[in-house]
Design a protein around this motif. Structure first.
Motif, PDB file in Angstrom:
ATOM      1  N   LEU A 240       0.847  -1.190   0.000  1.00  0.00           N
ATOM      2  CA  LEU A 240       0.000   0.000   0.000  1.00  0.00           C
ATOM      3  C   LEU A 240       0.885   1.243   0.000  1.00  0.00           C
ATOM      4  O   LEU A 240       1.833   1.347   0.789  1.00  0.00           O
ATOM      5  CB  LEU A 240      -0.905  -0.004   1.225  1.00  0.00           C
ATOM      6  N   GLY A 241       0.586   2.185  -0.884  1.00  0.00           N
ATOM      7  CA  GLY A 241       1.349   3.413  -0.984  1.00  0.00           C
ATOM      8  C   GLY A 241       0.446   4.599  -1.232  1.00  0.00           C
ATOM      9  O   GLY A 241      -0.775   4.466  -1.319  1.00  0.00           O
ATOM     10  N   TRP A 242       1.065   5.763  -1.352  1.00  0.00           N
ATOM     11  CA  TRP A 242       0.300   6.984  -1.580  1.00  0.00           C
ATOM     12  C   TRP A 242       1.066   7.905  -2.517  1.00  0.00           C
ATOM     13  O   TRP A 242       2.281   7.872  -2.613  1.00  0.00           O
ATOM     14  CB  TRP A 242       0.005   7.704  -0.265  1.00  0.00           C
ATOM     15  N   GLY A 243       0.305   8.717  -3.233  1.00  0.00           N
ATOM     16  CA  GLY A 243       0.854   9.716  -4.135  1.00  0.00           C
ATOM     17  C   GLY A 243      -0.100  10.891  -4.207  1.00  0.00           C
ATOM     18  O   GLY A 243      -1.125  10.940  -3.514  1.00  0.00           O
ATOM     19  N   VAL A 244       0.216  11.836  -5.063  1.00  0.00           N
ATOM     20  CA  VAL A 244      -0.588  13.042  -5.224  1.00  0.00           C
ATOM     21  C   VAL A 244      -0.950  13.192  -6.693  1.00  0.00           C
ATOM     22  O   VAL A 244      -0.068  13.118  -7.558  1.00  0.00           O
ATOM     23  CB  VAL A 244       0.150  14.293  -4.719  1.00  0.00           C
ATOM     24  N   LEU A 245      -2.215  13.404  -6.969  1.00  0.00           N
ATOM     25  CA  LEU A 245      -2.699  13.534  -8.339  1.00  0.00           C
ATOM     26  C   LEU A 245      -2.049  14.740  -9.006  1.00  0.00           C
ATOM     27  O   LEU A 245      -2.112  15.855  -8.499  1.00  0.00           O
ATOM     28  CB  LEU A 245      -4.222  13.692  -8.330  1.00  0.00           C
ATOM     29  N   GLY A 246      -1.401  14.513 -10.147  1.00  0.00           N
ATOM     30  CA  GLY A 246      -0.759  15.579 -10.881  1.00  0.00           C
ATOM     31  C   GLY A 246       0.629  15.929 -10.414  1.00  0.00           C
ATOM     32  O   GLY A 246       1.251  16.823 -10.973  1.00  0.00           O
ATOM     33  N   HIS A 258       2.566  -1.485   5.982  1.00  0.00           N
ATOM     34  CA  HIS A 258       2.899  -2.845   5.556  1.00  0.00           C
ATOM     35  C   HIS A 258       3.209  -3.715   6.770  1.00  0.00           C
ATOM     36  O   HIS A 258       4.299  -4.264   6.901  1.00  0.00           O
ATOM     37  CB  HIS A 258       4.091  -2.806   4.591  1.00  0.00           C
ATOM     38  N   PRO A 259       2.237  -3.851   7.695  1.00  0.00           N
ATOM     39  CA  PRO A 259       2.509  -4.676   8.878  1.00  0.00           C
ATOM     40  C   PRO A 259       2.540  -6.153   8.527  1.00  0.00           C
ATOM     41  O   PRO A 259       1.918  -6.603   7.563  1.00  0.00           O
ATOM     42  CB  PRO A 259       1.321  -4.345   9.798  1.00  0.00           C
ATOM     43  N   ALA A 260       3.266  -6.893   9.321  1.00  0.00           N
ATOM     44  CA  ALA A 260       3.386  -8.327   9.083  1.00  0.00           C
ATOM     45  C   ALA A 260       2.081  -9.041   9.435  1.00  0.00           C
ATOM     46  O   ALA A 260       1.415  -8.701  10.409  1.00  0.00           O
ATOM     47  CB  ALA A 260       4.540  -8.894   9.915  1.00  0.00           C
ATOM     48  N   ASP A 261       1.713 -10.011   8.611  1.00  0.00           N
ATOM     49  CA  ASP A 261       0.558 -10.881   8.853  1.00  0.00           C
ATOM     50  C   ASP A 261      -0.753 -10.109   8.922  1.00  0.00           C
ATOM     51  O   ASP A 261      -1.698 -10.553   9.584  1.00  0.00           O
ATOM     52  CB  ASP A 261       0.737 -11.697  10.145  1.00  0.00           C
ATOM     53  N   ILE A 286      -8.107  -3.041   8.908  1.00  0.00           N
ATOM     54  CA  ILE A 286      -6.965  -3.931   9.117  1.00  0.00           C
ATOM     55  C   ILE A 286      -7.498  -5.309   9.526  1.00  0.00           C
ATOM     56  O   ILE A 286      -8.213  -5.444  10.523  1.00  0.00           O
ATOM     57  CB  ILE A 286      -6.018  -3.381  10.196  1.00  0.00           C
ATOM     58  N   ASP A 287      -7.155  -6.309   8.733  1.00  0.00           N
ATOM     59  CA  ASP A 287      -7.551  -7.693   9.004  1.00  0.00           C
ATOM     60  C   ASP A 287      -6.307  -8.477   9.390  1.00  0.00           C
ATOM     61  O   ASP A 287      -5.340  -8.557   8.612  1.00  0.00           O
ATOM     62  CB  ASP A 287      -8.214  -8.323   7.777  1.00  0.00           C
ATOM     63  N   GLY A 288      -6.318  -9.027  10.597  1.00  0.00           N
ATOM     64  CA  GLY A 288      -5.187  -9.799  11.087  1.00  0.00           C
ATOM     65  C   GLY A 288      -5.627 -11.088  11.740  1.00  0.00           C
ATOM     66  O   GLY A 288      -6.825 -11.429  11.763  1.00  0.00           O
TER      67      GLY A 288
END
Length: 498
Positions: A240-246, A258-261, A286-288
């Motif tokens: 999972l990441g993030w950016g900015v439009l344009g 990016h947590p484990a499991d 968050i599903d763990g």
């Protein structure tokens, strides 16, 4: 009494890149209404239910039809209070608008879409920003059709045909013109933009690397914040990441997301943060191994705030207010409808790696702009002491006093003050450089103007190809910043396009 202890069937994913299960409750873009399939605890049958959320307290109105609904039936609220329902039978997809009529339920048929091919799947897209129209996506074997199923003049209207199999569906603007879809073609998934006002014109939006699979999960039209899932930083493993439009800045993949499991899925972005994507609060599902809970995160922070989900939470459903209050709808055996409100934690200032302490100085010179700085480095020194003549005439333990005032009465003298009879044969050089103690040298001008050390963050930056992150989105000329979690080249080098 009604209850919603379980979630209606969500269907299988359309392809391997399809996100997690659909939310159990759909909320309009402006947060006025919500709709879901509720389960009657006595008859164990499903029926549509509309929630009103813009009042002092939420309340629900059941909208049962003449027969129970199938568990996979889709419902979508409109901002006028009606609820669109999508039913399927033998390849025929019918659409109707439901509304309360006193004790009963009114139903306005809108028409149907025929899908004779057994491989074609049709589903509703997320609520449009205007709230008056509803759209559907028909995914065929080699192409995907975009349909307007509510709000048109003559029933369902075919708007666009996109080559390839598409999934997802994110609105990029506040008018319902630009629709982002994740298109799977030639074994790769890339996000494209469909312009519904230009005959379904398709243009690329998100292409991080040539061989990566890139999907757009959420977008906020106010700030331009994008939530992305891609395997560009680690092929074969989606992050999972993030950016900015344009923006031309690279896409960031923070380690905190990016947590484990655990599987992390964003489901709501705080609106109203114009040109400040780093300050937007993002709600995460968050599903763990221990269950499902809620996470709160901002791009400008390096941590996720973990909160327990309210009992009976309609999993994956929620809405942010402009003031930073997250609303989570829930229903239990004792509470048929309710909304839990969570205040987002205050934004924390960006935390950087502390620089080594510098020795204290008696007086720190103020940096001078380069265009105003003299050609010598003495501009950065403290003010030079009194001239050497004055120091020679004044004992070191007494304050310096002009000799003229010490040798003449208060009246203004008719002649210039007397000077020492015999001037020094060779006056000592000015002690300007000795004014700064040898163990605390004044820094040169170039060092004074050097900015502080850049913060070191643990996320990984990946540069998109040219034309990515908003090649097709209109710009308003003001531009957007990208800031937030920065990374130094030595720690997190940007990945070059493949």
């Amino acid at each position: 009494m009604t209850a919603c202890a379980t979630e209606p069937g969500n269907g299988a994913a359309e392809n391997e890149y399809e996100p997690a299960a659909r939310p159990a409750c759909v909320i309009t873009a402006d947060g006025t209404y919500a709709a879901r399939l509720a389960l009657d605890g006595e008859s164990q049958s499903w029926y549509p239910e509309r929630w009103t959320l813009d009042g002092a307290e939420p309340y629900a109105v059941p909208l049962p039809a003449h027969q129970p609904e199938e568990p996979g039936t889709e419902v979508l609220p409109l901002t006028d209070g009606r609820v669109l329902i999508h039913r399927e039978a033998d390849g025929r997809h019918t659409f109707s608008l439901l509304y309360p009529t006193g004790p009963g339920t009114g139903e306005l048929p809108l028409g149907a879409v025929e899908c004779p091919d057994q491989g074609t799947r049709l589903r509703l897209l997320p609520p449009a920003p205007d709230g008056d129209r509803a759209y559907a996506l028909a995914v065929g074997r080699g192409s995907t059709a975009v349909w307007l199923v509510a709000g048109g003049a003559f029933g369902p209207e075919h708007l666009a045909e996109v080559p390839g199999r598409c999934s997802g569906g994110v609105w990029l603007d506040g008018t319902g013109r630009l629709l982002a879809l994740d298109r799977c073609q030639d074994g790769r998934t890339k996000t494209v933009v469909v312009d519904l006002e230009r005959g379904g014109e398709v243009s690329p939006l998100l292409q991080i690397a040539e061989n990566s699979n890139d999907r757009l999960l959420l977008a906020d039209p106010d700030s331009g914040l994008l939530l992305i899932r891609s395997d560009a930083p680690s092929p074969g493993h989606h992050r999972l990441g993030w950016g900015v439009l344009g923006s031309t800045l690279p896409v960031r993949f923070p380690e905190s997301l990016h947590p484990a499991d655990c599987a992390v899925t964003p489901f709501a972005i705080q609106p109203g943060q114009v040109l400040m994507p780093e300050n937007c609060a993002v709600a995460l599902r968050i599903d763990g191994p221990s269950g499902t809970w809620v996470g709160l995160w901002r791009p400008s922070e390096r941590q996720v705030h973990h909160l327990p989900a309210p009992e009976g939470w309609l999993t994956g459903a929620g809405l942010w207010s402009r003031e930073g209050v997250l609303q989570l709808p829930y229903a239990t055996g004792t509470v048929a409808y309710g909304v839990a409100r969570v205040q987002a934690p205050a934004a924390q200032p960006e935390r950087a790696t502390p620089a080594p302490p510098e020795p204290e100085r008696a007086a720190t010179p103020r940096p001078v702009p380069l265009q105003q700085a003299p050609l010598t480095s003495r501009a950065a020194l403290p003010p030079s002491p009194a001239p050497p003549q004055a120091r020679a005439a004044t004992p070191p333990d007494r304050p310096a006093t002009p000799p003229a005032r010490a040798a003449t009465p208060p009246a203004r003298p008719a002649s210039p003050p007397a000077r020492p009879a015999t001037p020094p044969a060779s006056p000592a050089p000015p002690p300007a450089r000795a004014a700064t103690p040898p163990d605390h040298p004044a820094p040169p001008l170039a060092r004074t103007a050097t900015p502080p050390a850049r913060p070191a963050f643990e996320d990984e930056a990946v540069q998109a190809d040219s034309g990515g992150l908003g090649a097709a989105a209109p710009r308003n000329g003001t531009g957007r910043g990208g800031g937030g979690e920065k990374s130094t080249p030595a720690e997190t080098p940007a990945l070059a396009p493949g």
